[in-house]
Design a protein around this motif. Structure first.
Motif, PDB file in Angstrom:
ATOM      1  N   GLU A 386     -32.263  -3.634 -66.135  1.00 56.12           N
ATOM      2  CA  GLU A 386     -31.555  -4.003 -67.197  1.00 56.12           C
ATOM      3  C   GLU A 386     -30.276  -4.471 -67.287  1.00 56.12           C
ATOM      4  OE1 GLU A 386     -32.261  -1.380 -70.727  1.00 56.12           O
ATOM      5  OE2 GLU A 386     -30.126  -1.196 -70.853  1.00 56.12           O
ATOM      6  N   THR A 387     -29.393  -3.466 -66.410  1.00 53.94           N
ATOM      7  CA  THR A 387     -28.015  -4.056 -66.197  1.00 53.94           C
ATOM      8  C   THR A 387     -27.472  -3.584 -64.764  1.00 53.94           C
ATOM      9  OG1 THR A 387     -27.216  -1.710 -66.804  1.00 53.94           O
ATOM     10  CG2 THR A 387     -27.288  -3.216 -68.557  1.00 53.94           C
ATOM     11  N   VAL A 388     -26.780  -4.416 -64.285  1.00 57.92           N
ATOM     12  CA  VAL A 388     -26.116  -4.215 -62.980  1.00 57.92           C
ATOM     13  C   VAL A 388     -24.634  -4.073 -63.107  1.00 57.92           C
ATOM     14  CG1 VAL A 388     -25.895  -4.596 -60.541  1.00 57.92           C
ATOM     15  CG2 VAL A 388     -28.069  -5.201 -61.800  1.00 57.92           C
ATOM     16  N   ARG A 389     -23.975  -3.123 -62.217  1.00 58.62           N
ATOM     17  CA  ARG A 389     -22.527  -3.194 -62.474  1.00 58.62           C
ATOM     18  C   ARG A 389     -21.905  -2.791 -61.034  1.00 58.62           C
ATOM     19  NH1 ARG A 389     -19.867   1.107 -66.178  1.00 58.62           N
ATOM     20  NH2 ARG A 389     -19.611   2.176 -64.331  1.00 58.62           N
ATOM     21  N   GLN A 390     -20.985  -3.577 -60.680  1.00 58.76           N
ATOM     22  CA  GLN A 390     -20.485  -3.516 -59.195  1.00 58.76           C
ATOM     23  C   GLN A 390     -18.994  -3.178 -59.371  1.00 58.76           C
ATOM     24  OE1 GLN A 390     -21.647  -6.127 -55.944  1.00 58.76           O
ATOM     25  NE2 GLN A 390     -19.664  -6.799 -56.157  1.00 58.76           N
ATOM     26  N   GLN A 391     -18.491  -2.259 -58.484  1.00 58.37           N
ATOM     27  CA  GLN A 391     -17.035  -1.734 -58.303  1.00 58.37           C
ATOM     28  C   GLN A 391     -16.765  -2.095 -56.964  1.00 58.37           C
ATOM     29  OE1 GLN A 391     -17.056   1.812 -60.048  1.00 58.37           O
ATOM     30  NE2 GLN A 391     -15.472   1.366 -61.668  1.00 58.37           N
ATOM     31  N   ILE A 392     -15.828  -2.743 -56.461  1.00 60.40           N
ATOM     32  CA  ILE A 392     -15.402  -2.782 -55.036  1.00 60.40           C
ATOM     33  C   ILE A 392     -14.630  -1.702 -54.610  1.00 60.40           C
ATOM     34  CG2 ILE A 392     -14.264  -4.177 -53.294  1.00 60.40           C
ATOM     35  CD1 ILE A 392     -16.529  -5.527 -54.662  1.00 60.40           C
ATOM     36  N   THR A 393     -15.017  -0.903 -53.734  1.00 59.68           N
ATOM     37  CA  THR A 393     -14.279   0.363 -53.055  1.00 59.68           C
ATOM     38  C   THR A 393     -13.765  -0.080 -51.960  1.00 59.68           C
ATOM     39  OG1 THR A 393     -16.732   1.014 -52.212  1.00 59.68           O
ATOM     40  CG2 THR A 393     -15.960   1.961 -54.277  1.00 59.68           C
ATOM     41  N   ASP A 394     -13.319   0.808 -50.991  1.00 63.76           N
ATOM     42  CA  ASP A 394     -12.570   0.462 -49.886  1.00 63.76           C
ATOM     43  C   ASP A 394     -13.591   0.004 -48.692  1.00 63.76           C
ATOM     44  OD1 ASP A 394     -10.293   1.891 -51.269  1.00 63.76           O
ATOM     45  OD2 ASP A 394     -10.628   3.723 -50.470  1.00 63.76           O
ATOM     46  N   ASN A 395     -12.818  -0.423 -47.676  1.00 61.17           N
ATOM     47  CA  ASN A 395     -13.257  -0.769 -46.440  1.00 61.17           C
ATOM     48  C   ASN A 395     -14.612  -1.675 -46.561  1.00 61.17           C
ATOM     49  OD1 ASN A 395     -11.336   1.087 -45.457  1.00 61.17           O
ATOM     50  ND2 ASN A 395     -12.992   2.795 -45.648  1.00 61.17           N
ATOM     51  N   GLY A 396     -14.375  -2.558 -47.264  1.00 65.08           N
ATOM     52  CA  GLY A 396     -15.554  -3.722 -47.516  1.00 65.08           C
ATOM     53  C   GLY A 396     -16.739  -3.047 -48.109  1.00 65.08           C
ATOM     54  N   ARG A 397     -16.571  -2.091 -48.965  1.00 65.92           N
ATOM     55  CA  ARG A 397     -18.175  -1.481 -49.573  1.00 65.92           C
ATOM     56  C   ARG A 397     -17.912  -1.503 -51.090  1.00 65.92           C
ATOM     57  NH1 ARG A 397     -20.316  -0.288 -45.356  1.00 65.92           N
ATOM     58  NH2 ARG A 397     -22.083   0.483 -46.898  1.00 65.92           N
ATOM     59  N   ALA A 398     -18.903  -1.535 -51.613  1.00 61.77           N
ATOM     60  CA  ALA A 398     -19.113  -1.737 -53.086  1.00 61.77           C
ATOM     61  C   ALA A 398     -19.957  -0.530 -53.697  1.00 61.77           C
ATOM     62  CB  ALA A 398     -19.477  -2.749 -53.266  1.00 61.77           C
ATOM     63  N   ASN A 399     -19.588   0.074 -54.797  1.00 58.66           N
ATOM     64  CA  ASN A 399     -20.583   0.749 -55.438  1.00 58.66           C
ATOM     65  C   ASN A 399     -21.406   0.045 -56.647  1.00 58.66           C
ATOM     66  OD1 ASN A 399     -20.286   3.062 -58.103  1.00 58.66           O
ATOM     67  ND2 ASN A 399     -21.480   3.527 -56.340  1.00 58.66           N
ATOM     68  N   LEU A 400     -22.605   0.030 -56.356  1.00 57.78           N
ATOM     69  CA  LEU A 400     -23.534  -0.549 -57.375  1.00 57.78           C
ATOM     70  C   LEU A 400     -24.263   0.323 -58.199  1.00 57.78           C
ATOM     71  CD1 LEU A 400     -26.003  -3.062 -55.558  1.00 57.78           C
ATOM     72  CD2 LEU A 400     -24.194  -3.632 -57.027  1.00 57.78           C
ATOM     73  N   ILE A 401     -24.284   0.156 -59.731  1.00 54.64           N
ATOM     74  CA  ILE A 401     -25.037   0.976 -60.497  1.00 54.64           C
ATOM     75  C   ILE A 401     -25.961   0.244 -61.348  1.00 54.64           C
ATOM     76  CG2 ILE A 401     -24.641   2.427 -62.727  1.00 54.64           C
ATOM     77  CD1 ILE A 401     -21.734   2.904 -61.582  1.00 54.64           C
ATOM     78  N   VAL A 402     -27.232   0.524 -61.018  1.00 56.34           N
ATOM     79  CA  VAL A 402     -28.409   0.019 -61.947  1.00 56.34           C
ATOM     80  C   VAL A 402     -28.879   0.559 -62.870  1.00 56.34           C
ATOM     81  CG1 VAL A 402     -30.639  -1.513 -61.213  1.00 56.34           C
ATOM     82  CG2 VAL A 402     -28.780  -1.300 -59.396  1.00 56.34           C
ATOM     83  N   VAL A 403     -29.361   0.083 -63.864  1.00 51.40           N
ATOM     84  CA  VAL A 403     -30.026   0.671 -64.959  1.00 51.40           C
ATOM     85  C   VAL A 403     -31.387  -0.171 -64.989  1.00 51.40           C
ATOM     86  CG1 VAL A 403     -30.161   1.695 -67.180  1.00 51.40           C
ATOM     87  CG2 VAL A 403     -27.894   1.830 -66.099  1.00 51.40           C
ATOM     88  N   THR A 404     -32.341   0.385 -65.252  1.00 51.95           N
ATOM     89  CA  THR A 404     -33.847  -0.188 -65.078  1.00 51.95           C
ATOM     90  C   THR A 404     -34.277  -0.107 -66.390  1.00 51.95           C
ATOM     91  OG1 THR A 404     -35.105   1.672 -64.819  1.00 51.95           O
ATOM     92  CG2 THR A 404     -34.321   0.609 -62.827  1.00 51.95           C
ATOM     93  N   HIS A 405     -35.107  -1.030 -66.670  1.00 59.24           N
ATOM     94  CA  HIS A 405     -35.898  -1.226 -67.861  1.00 59.24           C
ATOM     95  C   HIS A 405     -36.900  -0.012 -67.534  1.00 59.24           C
ATOM     96  CE1 HIS A 405     -34.545  -4.380 -70.394  1.00 59.24           C
ATOM     97  NE2 HIS A 405     -34.570  -5.080 -69.352  1.00 59.24           N
ATOM     98  N   THR A 406     -37.872   0.385 -68.642  1.00 66.17           N
ATOM     99  CA  THR A 406     -38.715   1.420 -68.593  1.00 66.17           C
ATOM    100  C   THR A 406     -39.963   0.959 -67.484  1.00 66.17           C
ATOM    101  OG1 THR A 406     -38.546   1.936 -70.776  1.00 66.17           O
ATOM    102  CG2 THR A 406     -40.655   2.726 -69.803  1.00 66.17           C
ATOM    103  N   ALA A 407     -40.412   1.776 -66.711  1.00 73.01           N
ATOM    104  CA  ALA A 407     -41.427   1.573 -65.699  1.00 73.01           C
ATOM    105  C   ALA A 407     -42.232   2.921 -65.244  1.00 73.01           C
ATOM    106  CB  ALA A 407     -40.760   0.909 -64.446  1.00 73.01           C
TER     107      ALA A 407
END
Ligand code: HSE
Length: 437
Positions: A386-407
Motif C-alpha cells: 500500500e505504501t513505502v517510505r524510505q529514510q536514509i540513515t548513516d553509512n550508506g544504509r536506509a530504513n524502509l517502511i512498508v505497509v501492505t494491503h490486506t492479504a
C-alpha cells in the motif's frame, strides 16, 4: 409454572469465593438488599459464602460471620442462585455442574472455565432448565455479552475488536506515553497493582484469548474454545515498535479480534489475539491506562463501542449483580432467559487464513536495485504494497517502511521470512499487524 416456595419466600443465593470480587458482591447484596428485592420481586437471601480459609478476619464485610463455610459442595445444594467467583477450572467446574444439577441458576465470572469447557456447562444448564449467565467474564463492568446475545440478536455481527485486558493496555499505554521498554513498564505496573506478580496470563494473552473465545461464540453462534484462538502476547513488543507506530500516527494495542470471513458457503470465523497498530483516529486508540473497550461492527447497526472498567472488585461485582437480578427474575416469573446458541456452527479458520495487513520496517543497503528486490519479495508472495517510505540513515544504509494491503496472514508472514533472508536486508526492525483502517 412458578415454584410455590419461591412465590412465598426469598430467593436463596450462595456465593462461592470471597476475594476481591466476592467481597464486593457480598457487600452489594447486603447493602442494596431492599432495592434488589424490589427489582427482583422477592428478597435475595445470602445463605452462605464458601471460602478456602474459615478463620480469616472478614469483619469489614457487612455480612453475618455464620454465613462463611468451607463446604462449597454442600452450599450449592441449598441455593436457588449460585454465584461462582472462585475462578480457575477446578473445583469451579464441579461446583457449577452440581449447582445446575440441583436446579440452581448460576452466575459466574469464570472466563477460563467458559472458554475451556463452556459446552459442558451450557449442556448442563439446558438439561436442568436453569440459567447460566456470565456477563462479568468479559470486560468486567462493561455490558457487552448481553448486548451481543440479546440486543444484536436480529443483526449480523461481522466483527468484534476488543481491548479486553486492562493490564496489557496499561503497559502499552505507558510504553506509548513514556517511550520506556516493556520490562521497565511491567515492573511499574506491578508496583502499582495493575499487573500480577506473575503477569503471564495477561502479558502472554491467555486472559484475552479466553475472552475472545467467549465473544466469538456469542457473536457468531458457533462454539469457539480458547484452543481455537490464535494467541500472541505483548512480551515481544519493543520501544522501536511503539515508535514505528507513532511515526505512522498509530498506537499499539493488544486486540482480541473476532471476525466473520468469506461469503456464502465459504463463511468461517477468525479469532485471534495479538498486538496490532491502530490509527490514533480509531475510537479504540483513545482507550487509555487499564480501561477496556469493545468495538462491534454489525451489518445493520454499523459500528458500536462499549467502554469502561474491565476489572476490579466493584466494577466486576456490578456485572455479577446484574446477572443475579436477571436470573432471580426468571426464577420468580418462571422459565429461563436467553442462553448461548451454536446453531451456525461455522468453521474456525487457521491464523494463516486470516486476512490482515502488515507494517514492516527494514534496515537495508542504500544502493540501486534494493527497492526492486524488496518489491519482488512481496510480489512473489502475492502481497500488494500500500505504501513505502524510505529514510536514509548513516553509512550508506536506509530504513524502509512498508505497509501492505490486506492479504492472508500466511503470505504476509512468509514475505517477512523472505525479506529477512535477503542479503540487502540488514535487519527486520519491526513487524506489526495493522487493524482498524
Ligand atoms: N487480569 C485482567 C486484566 C482482569 O488485566 O484485565 C481480569 O480478567
Amino acid at each position: 409454572m412458578t415454584d410455590k416456595r419461591l412465590a412465598e419466600g426469598p430467593i436463596r443465593v450462595a456465593l462461592l469465593g470471597c476475594g476481591v470480587v466476592g467481597s464486593s458482591v457480598a457487600t452489594m447484596l447486603t447493602t442494596h438488599a431492599a432495592d434488589l428485592a424490589a427489582r427482583v420481586g422477592r428478597p435475595l437471601e445470602l445463605v452462605g459464602i464458601a471460602v478456602r480459609r474459615a478463620g480469616k478476619d472478614r469483619s469489614e464485610l457487612p455480612v453475618d460471620p455464620a454465613l462463611f463455610t468451607t463446604d462449597a459442595a454442600e452450599l450449592v445444594t441449598r441455593a436457588d442462585v449460585v454465584i461462582e467467583v472462585i475462578g480457575g477450572i477446578d473445583p469451579a467446574r464441579d461446583l457449577i455442574l452440581s449447582a445446575l444439577k440441583h436446579g440452581a441458576s448460576v452466575v459466574t465470572a469464570n472466563k477460563a472455565l467458559l472458554a475451556e469447557d463452556g459446552p459442558t456447562l451450557y449442556a448442563a444448564a439446558d438439561a436442568a432448565g436453569a440459567d447460566l449467565y456470565y456477563e462479568a467474564a468479559v470486560a468486567g463492568a462493561i455490558p457487552i455479552l448481553r448486548p451481543i446475545r440479546e440486543s444484536l440478536a436480529g443483526d449480523d455481527v461481522r466483527k468484534v475488536l476488543g481491548i479486553v485486558n486492562g493490564t496489557t493496555n496499561f503497559v502499552l499505554d505507558k510504553m506509548d506515553t513514556t517511550g520506556a521498554g516493556f520490562a521497565e513498564v511491567v515492573e511499574e505496573a506491578q508496583a502499582l497493582g495493575y499487573a500480577e506478580a506473575d503477569p503471564t496470563a495477561d502479558v502472554e494473552g491467555f486472559d484475552a484469548a479466553a475472552k475472545a473465545a467467549i465473544l466469538a461464540s456469542l457473536a457468531f453462534h458457533t462454539r469457539v474454545s480458547s484452543a481455537d484462538v490464535h494467541r500472541e502476547g505483548i512480551t515481544e513488543v519493543t520501544a522501536a515498535d511503539i515508535q514505528a507506530a507513532k511515526d505512522m500516527d498509530c498506537v499499539v494495542k493488544l486486540l482480541a479480534i473476532c471476525e466473520k470471513t468469506g461469503e456464502g458457503d465459504d463463511v468461517g470465523v477468525s479469532v485471534r489475539v495479538h498486538p496490532a497498530m491502530i490509527p490514533r483516529s480509531h475510537p479504540l486508540a483513545s482507550v487509555r491506562e487499564a480501561y477496556n473497550a469493545v468495538f462491534v461492527e454489525a451489518a445493520a447497526a454499523g459500528e458500536l463501542m462499549f467502554y469502561g472498567k474491565g476489572a476490579g472488585g466493584d466494577p466486576t461485582a456490578s456485572a455479577v449483580l446484574g446477572d443475579v437480578v436477571a436470573v432471580a427474575r426468571h426464577k420468580v416469573g418462571g422459565g429461563r432467559g436467553p442462553g448461548e446458541s451454536a446453531y451456525a456452527d461455522l468453521p474456525v479458520r487457521a491464523m494463516g487464513q486470516a486476512r490482515t495487513r502488515y507494517h514492516i520496517s527494514l534496515d537495508v543497503a542504500d544502493r540501486p536495485g534494493v527497492l526492486a528486490q524488496v518489491a519482488t519479495a512481496f510480489a512473489e508472495h502475492d502481497v500488494s504494497i500500500e505504501t513505502v517510505r524510505q529514510q536514509i540513515t548513516d553509512n550508506g544504509r536506509a530504513n524502509l517502511i512498508v505497509v501492505t494491503h490486506t492479504a492472508p496472514d500466511a503470505a504476509l508472514s512468509a514475505t517477512v521470512d523472505a525479506l529477512a533472508a535477503l542479503d540487502i536486508v540488514t535487519a527486520v526492525t519491526s513487524v506489526m499487524r495493522v487493524e482498524g483502517s
